[in-house]
Design an enzyme around this catalytic site. Structure first.
Site, PDB file in Angstrom:
ATOM      1  N   ASN A  89      34.887  31.713 -25.277  1.00 40.40           N
ATOM      2  CA  ASN A  89      34.875  32.798 -24.595  1.00 40.40           C
ATOM      3  C   ASN A  89      36.046  33.220 -23.748  1.00 40.40           C
ATOM      4  OD1 ASN A  89      32.368  33.622 -25.828  1.00 40.40           O
ATOM      5  ND2 ASN A  89      31.354  32.757 -24.180  1.00 40.40           N
ATOM      6  N   LYS A 142      34.228  18.360 -24.258  1.00 38.69           N
ATOM      7  CA  LYS A 142      35.255  18.406 -23.669  1.00 38.69           C
ATOM      8  C   LYS A 142      36.480  18.122 -24.958  1.00 38.69           C
ATOM      9  CE  LYS A 142      35.189  19.007 -19.187  1.00 38.69           C
ATOM     10  NZ  LYS A 142      35.783  20.226 -18.598  1.00 38.69           N
ATOM     11  N   ALA A 182      40.888  22.799 -17.972  1.00 35.25           N
ATOM     12  CA  ALA A 182      40.397  21.364 -17.342  1.00 35.25           C
ATOM     13  C   ALA A 182      39.664  20.481 -18.382  1.00 35.25           C
ATOM     14  CB  ALA A 182      39.847  21.517 -15.979  1.00 35.25           C
ATOM     15  N   ASP A 213      31.785  32.067 -11.625  1.00 36.79           N
ATOM     16  CA  ASP A 213      30.985  30.799 -11.627  1.00 36.79           C
ATOM     17  C   ASP A 213      29.616  31.132 -11.717  1.00 36.79           C
ATOM     18  OD1 ASP A 213      31.998  27.768 -10.054  1.00 36.79           O
ATOM     19  OD2 ASP A 213      29.810  28.409 -10.560  1.00 36.79           O
ATOM     20  N   ARG A 248      29.014  11.134  -7.659  1.00 40.59           N
ATOM     21  CA  ARG A 248      30.028  10.583  -7.966  1.00 40.59           C
ATOM     22  C   ARG A 248      30.390   9.329  -6.907  1.00 40.59           C
ATOM     23  NH1 ARG A 248      33.870  15.240 -10.331  1.00 40.59           N
ATOM     24  NH2 ARG A 248      32.453  16.707  -8.963  1.00 40.59           N
ATOM     25  N   GLY A 302      33.559  25.441  -7.589  1.00 41.03           N
ATOM     26  CA  GLY A 302      33.283  23.956  -7.668  1.00 41.03           C
ATOM     27  C   GLY A 302      34.054  23.230  -6.681  1.00 41.03           C
ATOM     28  N   TYR A 359      29.081  15.529 -22.577  1.00 44.82           N
ATOM     29  CA  TYR A 359      30.421  15.986 -21.642  1.00 44.82           C
ATOM     30  C   TYR A 359      31.603  15.668 -22.460  1.00 44.82           C
ATOM     31  CZ  TYR A 359      33.390  16.054 -17.696  1.00 44.82           C
ATOM     32  OH  TYR A 359      34.706  16.068 -16.783  1.00 44.82           O
ATOM     33  N   THR A 396      26.443  23.933 -10.537  1.00 44.51           N
ATOM     34  CA  THR A 396      26.762  22.700  -9.696  1.00 44.51           C
ATOM     35  C   THR A 396      27.643  22.920  -8.565  1.00 44.51           C
ATOM     36  OG1 THR A 396      28.683  22.185 -10.870  1.00 44.51           O
ATOM     37  CG2 THR A 396      26.599  21.270 -11.746  1.00 44.51           C
TER      38      THR A 396
HETATM   39  P1  NAD Z   1      32.289  20.865  -9.873  1.00 49.13           P
HETATM   40  O1  NAD Z   1      30.870  20.695 -10.633  1.00 49.13           O
HETATM   41  O2  NAD Z   1      32.284  20.730  -8.401  1.00 49.13           O
HETATM   42  O3  NAD Z   1      32.846  22.364 -10.478  1.00 49.13           O
HETATM   43  C1  NAD Z   1      32.558  22.895 -11.722  1.00 49.13           C
HETATM   44  C2  NAD Z   1      32.073  24.367 -11.448  1.00 49.13           C
HETATM   45  O4  NAD Z   1      31.843  24.721 -12.863  1.00 49.13           O
HETATM   46  C3  NAD Z   1      30.849  24.598 -10.674  1.00 49.13           C
HETATM   47  O5  NAD Z   1      31.130  25.467  -9.448  1.00 49.13           O
HETATM   48  C4  NAD Z   1      29.863  25.072 -11.550  1.00 49.13           C
HETATM   49  O6  NAD Z   1      29.159  25.878 -11.028  1.00 49.13           O
HETATM   50  C5  NAD Z   1      30.670  25.717 -12.462  1.00 49.13           C
HETATM   51  N1  NAD Z   1      30.126  25.889 -13.845  1.00 49.13           N
HETATM   52  C6  NAD Z   1      29.488  24.987 -14.633  1.00 49.13           C
HETATM   53  N2  NAD Z   1      29.175  25.561 -16.088  1.00 49.13           N
HETATM   54  C7  NAD Z   1      29.382  26.924 -15.936  1.00 49.13           C
HETATM   55  C8  NAD Z   1      29.191  28.059 -16.697  1.00 49.13           C
HETATM   56  N3  NAD Z   1      28.303  27.892 -17.805  1.00 49.13           N
HETATM   57  N4  NAD Z   1      29.735  29.209 -16.258  1.00 49.13           N
HETATM   58  C9  NAD Z   1      30.109  29.305 -15.332  1.00 49.13           C
HETATM   59  N5  NAD Z   1      30.383  28.535 -14.148  1.00 49.13           N
HETATM   60  C10 NAD Z   1      29.992  27.316 -14.333  1.00 49.13           C
HETATM   61  O7  NAD Z   1      33.218  19.949 -10.593  1.00 49.13           O
HETATM   62  P2  NAD Z   1      34.769  19.714 -10.441  1.00 49.13           P
HETATM   63  O8  NAD Z   1      34.891  17.982 -10.261  1.00 49.13           O
HETATM   64  O9  NAD Z   1      35.163  20.713  -9.428  1.00 49.13           O
HETATM   65  O10 NAD Z   1      35.333  19.801 -11.838  1.00 49.13           O
HETATM   66  C11 NAD Z   1      35.956  21.017 -12.433  1.00 49.13           C
HETATM   67  C12 NAD Z   1      36.462  20.853 -13.831  1.00 49.13           C
HETATM   68  O11 NAD Z   1      37.530  19.481 -13.660  1.00 49.13           O
HETATM   69  C13 NAD Z   1      35.363  20.592 -14.819  1.00 49.13           C
HETATM   70  O12 NAD Z   1      35.773  21.033 -16.060  1.00 49.13           O
HETATM   71  C14 NAD Z   1      35.488  19.010 -15.036  1.00 49.13           C
HETATM   72  O13 NAD Z   1      35.039  18.604 -16.202  1.00 49.13           O
HETATM   73  C15 NAD Z   1      36.961  18.760 -14.644  1.00 49.13           C
HETATM   74  N6  NAD Z   1      37.458  17.327 -14.302  1.00 49.13           N
HETATM   75  C16 NAD Z   1      36.968  17.021 -12.900  1.00 49.13           C
HETATM   76  C17 NAD Z   1      37.407  15.717 -12.499  1.00 49.13           C
HETATM   77  C18 NAD Z   1      37.041  15.150 -11.248  1.00 49.13           C
HETATM   78  O14 NAD Z   1      37.274  14.241 -10.879  1.00 49.13           O
HETATM   79  N7  NAD Z   1      36.624  15.985 -10.124  1.00 49.13           N
HETATM   80  C19 NAD Z   1      37.651  14.696 -13.494  1.00 49.13           C
HETATM   81  C20 NAD Z   1      37.942  15.237 -15.005  1.00 49.13           C
HETATM   82  C21 NAD Z   1      37.686  16.321 -15.239  1.00 49.13           C
HETATM   83  N1  UDP Z   2      29.300   4.067  -9.435  1.00 43.08           N
HETATM   84  C1  UDP Z   2      28.973   3.137  -8.530  1.00 43.08           C
HETATM   85  N2  UDP Z   2      28.029   3.467  -7.630  1.00 43.08           N
HETATM   86  C2  UDP Z   2      27.788   4.890  -7.407  1.00 43.08           C
HETATM   87  C3  UDP Z   2      28.370   5.868  -8.157  1.00 43.08           C
HETATM   88  C4  UDP Z   2      29.210   5.508  -9.057  1.00 43.08           C
HETATM   89  O1  UDP Z   2      29.150   1.810  -8.672  1.00 43.08           O
HETATM   90  O2  UDP Z   2      26.865   5.084  -6.613  1.00 43.08           O
HETATM   91  C5  UDP Z   2      30.400   3.549 -10.494  1.00 43.08           C
HETATM   92  C6  UDP Z   2      29.989   4.050 -11.800  1.00 43.08           C
HETATM   93  O3  UDP Z   2      29.188   3.441 -12.400  1.00 43.08           O
HETATM   94  C7  UDP Z   2      31.399   4.101 -12.459  1.00 43.08           C
HETATM   95  C8  UDP Z   2      32.327   4.551 -11.185  1.00 43.08           C
HETATM   96  O4  UDP Z   2      31.574   4.074 -10.077  1.00 43.08           O
HETATM   97  O5  UDP Z   2      31.718   2.882 -12.909  1.00 43.08           O
HETATM   98  C9  UDP Z   2      32.982   6.101 -11.099  1.00 43.08           C
HETATM   99  O6  UDP Z   2      31.575   6.739 -11.254  1.00 43.08           O
HETATM  100  P1  UDP Z   2      31.537   8.438 -11.242  1.00 43.08           P
HETATM  101  O7  UDP Z   2      30.183   8.807 -11.414  1.00 43.08           O
HETATM  102  O8  UDP Z   2      32.353   8.580  -9.845  1.00 43.08           O
HETATM  103  O9  UDP Z   2      32.567   8.778 -12.218  1.00 43.08           O
HETATM  104  P2  UDP Z   2      32.935   8.316 -13.904  1.00 43.08           P
HETATM  105  O10 UDP Z   2      34.452   7.997 -13.731  1.00 43.08           O
HETATM  106  O11 UDP Z   2      31.937   7.329 -14.232  1.00 43.08           O
HETATM  107  O12 UDP Z   2      32.744   9.526 -14.783  1.00 43.08           O
END
Ligand code: NAD
Ligand code: UDP
Length: 311
Positions: A101, A151, A116, A34, A188, A13, A147, A38
């Site tokens: 797990n 979490k 995370a 992974d 996003r 990811g 979600y 996604t």
């Molecule tokens: P992402 O979707 O790019 O990465 C998530 C990865 O997890 C993907 O590669 C997906 O294939 C893998 N995955 C999902 N379900 C799985 C499963 N059952 N078994 C094995 N792999 C699995 O998202 P990201 O932004 O990189 O997020 C990574 C982590 O950070 C997540 O746990 C997310 O909740 C957390 N997080 C991210 C953000 C952010 O802004 N990016 C914010 C808050 C929390």
């Molecule tokens: N959002 C938006 N236009 C877009 C995508 C997202 O206005 O094309 C807004 C969404 O409604 C939220 C904020 O941007 O208020 C952040 O959205 P995101 O999906 O990135 O993450 P979130 O913080 O909601 O998990």
């Protein structure tokens, strides 16, 4: 520094792949896991010749054994609202069975563990900025609940394995993070706006754009997470950039960085979209000596080439 064998779930990811890079740069051996629901192997393609990196395609919802590891980073979970509402049941399961797990692996091998978690644990917050001691305001049955509640369950599971089994755990509450390898089509806000702007298409603001988010550049986030992994703090720690932007202001920053003339249009606000979000990072500052360095405009600039490839 002593080299460790480290398990990283969600390795393909956005954040997981950057984490693997950082762990390898420190000299560690990394096993990435992974199921590619996604994530993409393209995010790890540059590691194909790296002998200290191996990849296992595995759904962590099913028990698995990667062999002895010294530390586990549990990042596997769909993360964007578009992905986790599409993969609702899978998201609930990875944040419950999947977390348990990986905790069992940590328990078996006496490994350290970092989970995370997310600012979504605060829901649509009534306390602003969000401090770690705030318990949150989450709709347990709304579309985001698959979600948010998974979490929150994960956090409870991590604390239980620490309290009852003595597992050496940590919890990071991540606030909105962006940068290269952010999935281009996962809906996003930064990926949508950057690609729309670069294509000359309208930027889609949901609602009136007055809702706020606080955006952290990926290298700052990974730095904070590595510091937390070396700390002894078991309770959650916020890692995010406290600079708060309305979504309308964010759209204007994207237009400025891309030099785009795209118009801004308004679409309906998704159900339960949090009205505001900003981390209180005092705990990370004092405990880890960490604070973000990269401002939004600079981070968007650093992400430009990555997003251009999709246009
Ligand atoms: P992402 O979707 O790019 O990465 C998530 C990865 O997890 C993907 O590669 C997906 O294939 C893998 N995955 C999902 N379900 C799985 C499963 N059952 N078994 C094995 N792999 C699995 O998202 P990201 O932004 O990189 O997020 C990574 C982590 O950070 C997540 O746990 C997310 O909740 C957390 N997080 C991210 C953000 C952010 O802004 N990016 C914010 C808050 C929390
Ligand atoms: N959002 C938006 N236009 C877009 C995508 C997202 O206005 O094309 C807004 C969404 O409604 C939220 C904020 O941007 O208020 C952040 O959205 P995101 O999906 O990135 O993450 P979130 O913080 O909601 O998990």
């Amino acid at each position: 520094m002593e080299s460790k064998r480290i398990l990283a779930t969600g390795a393909a990811g956005f954040l997981g792949s950057h984490l693997c890079d950082a762990l390898l740069a420190e000299g560690n051996i990394v096993v990435g896991v992974d199921n590619l629901c996604t994530g993409q192997t393209a995010n790890l393609a540059h590691l194909s010749g790296e002998p200290r990196f191996s990849f296992i395609e595995q759904d962590i919802i099913r028990p698995f054994d990667p062999g002895k590891v010294d530390f586990i980073f549990n990042f596997a979970s769909p993360a964007s609202p578009t992905d986790y509402t599409r993969l609702g049941v899978e998201t609930l399961l990875v944040g419950s069975a999947g977390t348990v797990n990986t905790l069992d692996i940590a328990r078996k091998y006496g490994a350290g563990y970092l989970h995370a978690s997310t600012s979504e644990c605060y829901g649509d917050p009534e306390v602003h900025p969000q401090v770690e001691t705030y318990w949150g305001h989450v709709n347990p049955v709304g579309p985001r609940s698959v979600y948010d509640e998974a979490k929150r369950f994960s956090e409870a599971a991590v604390m239980a394995y620490h309290r009852y089994y003595g597992v050496d755990t940590r919890i990071v509450r991540i606030f909105n993070t962006y940068g290269p390898r952010l999935q281009a089509n996962d809906g996003r806000v930064i990926s949508n706006f950057m690609i729309q702007a670069l294509r000359g298409e309208p930027l889609t603001i949901y609602g009136d754009g007055s809702q706020t988010r606080s955006f952290c550049y990926v290298s700052d986030l990974i730095d904070g997470i590595l510091r937390l992994s070396r700390s002894c703090e078991h309770l959650p720690v916020n890692i995010g950039n406290p600079e708060e932007w309305t979504i309308l202001e964010c759209a204007r920053e994207v237009l400025a960085v891309t030099g785009s003339k795209s118009e801004i249009v308004s679409l309906p606000l998704p159900i339960d979209d949090p009205a505001r979000r900003r981390p209180d990072i005092e705990k990370a500052r004092t405990l880890l000596g960490w604070e973000p360095k990269i401002k939004l405009r600079e981070g968007l600039g650093r992400s430009l080439d990555y997003f251009k490839a999709f246009c």
